[in-house]
Design a protein around this motif. Structure first.
Motif, PDB file in Angstrom:
ATOM      1  N   ARG A  69       3.525   6.271   2.321  1.00  0.00           N
ATOM      2  CA  ARG A  69       3.644   5.011   3.042  1.00  0.00           C
ATOM      3  C   ARG A  69       3.666   5.318   4.539  1.00  0.00           C
ATOM      4  O   ARG A  69       4.068   6.403   4.976  1.00  0.00           O
ATOM      5  N   ASP A  93      -3.323  -1.724   7.272  1.00  0.00           N
ATOM      6  CA  ASP A  93      -3.018  -1.756   5.843  1.00  0.00           C
ATOM      7  C   ASP A  93      -4.289  -1.604   5.015  1.00  0.00           C
ATOM      8  O   ASP A  93      -4.322  -0.865   4.024  1.00  0.00           O
ATOM      9  N   GLY A  98      -3.511  -0.109   1.467  1.00  0.00           N
ATOM     10  CA  GLY A  98      -2.301  -0.839   1.100  1.00  0.00           C
ATOM     11  C   GLY A  98      -1.033  -0.007   1.127  1.00  0.00           C
ATOM     12  O   GLY A  98      -0.193  -0.120   0.235  1.00  0.00           O
ATOM     13  N   ARG A  99      -0.853   0.803   2.202  1.00  0.00           N
ATOM     14  CA  ARG A  99       0.316   1.684   2.270  1.00  0.00           C
ATOM     15  C   ARG A  99       1.192   1.443   3.497  1.00  0.00           C
ATOM     16  O   ARG A  99       2.052   2.267   3.827  1.00  0.00           O
ATOM     17  N   GLN A 167      -2.319  -5.293   0.765  1.00  0.00           N
ATOM     18  CA  GLN A 167      -1.199  -5.621  -0.118  1.00  0.00           C
ATOM     19  C   GLN A 167      -1.008  -7.137  -0.186  1.00  0.00           C
ATOM     20  O   GLN A 167      -1.245  -7.840   0.797  1.00  0.00           O
ATOM     21  N   ASP A 168      -0.562  -7.611  -1.326  1.00  0.00           N
ATOM     22  CA  ASP A 168      -0.225  -9.025  -1.419  1.00  0.00           C
ATOM     23  C   ASP A 168       0.865  -9.383  -0.432  1.00  0.00           C
ATOM     24  O   ASP A 168       0.887 -10.480   0.121  1.00  0.00           O
TER      25      ASP A 168
END
Length: 313
Positions: A69, A93, A98-99, A167-168
């Protein structure tokens, strides 16, 4: 217990140094690489070769790492307009697959603002609250719809609210020692509450305030992650601890009192005491970025012991 590496590049580090540390972070099994968001060195450090921008750095690392992350403790709300920040973080992101995580604070270091011509408003907390509403509102707006906001400090009209992050929901971190407004903001907007450089007793008190603030608005306090940021100085023996303390201009006893210092066993024990009051994540503030052996030791003899403790538990 998640262990994350937290760096302070304003004290003196170029991108290549940060990349080396980030790759070591990934290879050694740590959960994440985070960095501060500052443009001016603090204390006696020379700060050479000069500051690196947090989100430009993270964009580069997003393409050169695969698992860890990436994020900030904390992005200064005074540095970027909220709409621009939402675009930057969403783009990084996507670049990372997505991290990314966004730590966002009010900004506090007036000298760096003066040094680089950045406005330093008197009312920062109200701006931070509006920024949180805008950034999360832009990300949360359905594609094809628009986002508008009318606040005291910021106004957005019919924003397309693009791009979206991969990411959502990008995790948002809020932190600090404030007794009232900080817990209230964390309860409303944060996925994680972080308290920097605090004792076990002060951390427990602040975690309780955040939990109470969450309950007051009908939110399950267990939805939040509770974390600490603490300076780290570990050695195989007393001499190695002393050498590492001297390298960062600190005294061993002070580090033991205010951070995570000593033998691997001592550090594991102290992290366990933070875990007992609700912390599930620790950001290890690594101040000597050239000492990769330090990271290897923490991975081999602190992180591994924590894993063994958790398995026994």
């Amino acid at each position: 217990m998640d262990l994350r590496i937290f760096t302070e590049p304003q004290q003196g580090a170029d991108y290549d140094t940060l990349l080396t540390v980030a790759k070591a972070t990934e290879e050694l099994g740590f959960d994440a690489f985070f960095r501060s968001d500052h443009y001016l060195r603090m204390g006696s450090a020379d700060g050479l070769p000069g500051p690196t921008d947090a989100w430009i750095t993270l964009a580069g690392l997003a393409r050169e790492t695969k698992r860890i992350r990436l994020g900030t403790l904390m992005t200064a709300g005074t540095f970027r307009l909220p709409g621009v920040l939402a675009i930057q973080v969403a783009q990084v992101d996507r670049m990372s697959g997505g991290r990314v995580e966004l730590g966002l604070g009010a900004g506090w270091f007036e000298e760096e603002h003066q040094a680089y011509g950045i406005p330093f408003p008197r009312e920062k907390f109200g701006r931070l609250e509006e920024q949180l509403a805008i950034v999360t509102g832009l990300w949360g707006t359905e594609v094809g719809k628009t986002f508008s906001y009318e606040g005291k400090h910021y106004r957005l009209t019919d924003s397309p609210a693009l791009p979206k992050p991969a990411q959502d929901k990008v995790p948002v971190l809020i932190g600090g020692h404030g007794a009232t407004r900080t817990p209230r903001l964390a309860a409303r907007y944060a996925d994680e509450f972080n308290i920097p450089f605090a004792s076990i007793e002060d951390s427990e008190r602040q975690f309780k305030r955040v939990r109470e603030a969450a309950a007051a608005i009908g939110r399950d306090a267990d939805e939040l992650v509770y974390s600490n940021a603490l300076v780290v100085c570990v050695g195989k023996d007393d001499a190695e601890v002393a050498r590492r303390a001297a390298a960062i201009g600190r005294e061993v006893e002070e580090l033991k009192a205010n951070g995570l210092a000593g033998s691997p066993a001592e550090v594991v024990d102290k992290i366990g005491r933070y875990a007992e009051i609700g912390a599930s994540r620790v950001y290890l503030q690594v101040l000597d970025l050239d000492d990769l052996d330090h990271l290897e030791l923490i991975s081999a003899q602190v992180q591994s012991q924590l894993g063994a403790v958790e398995r026994r538990g």
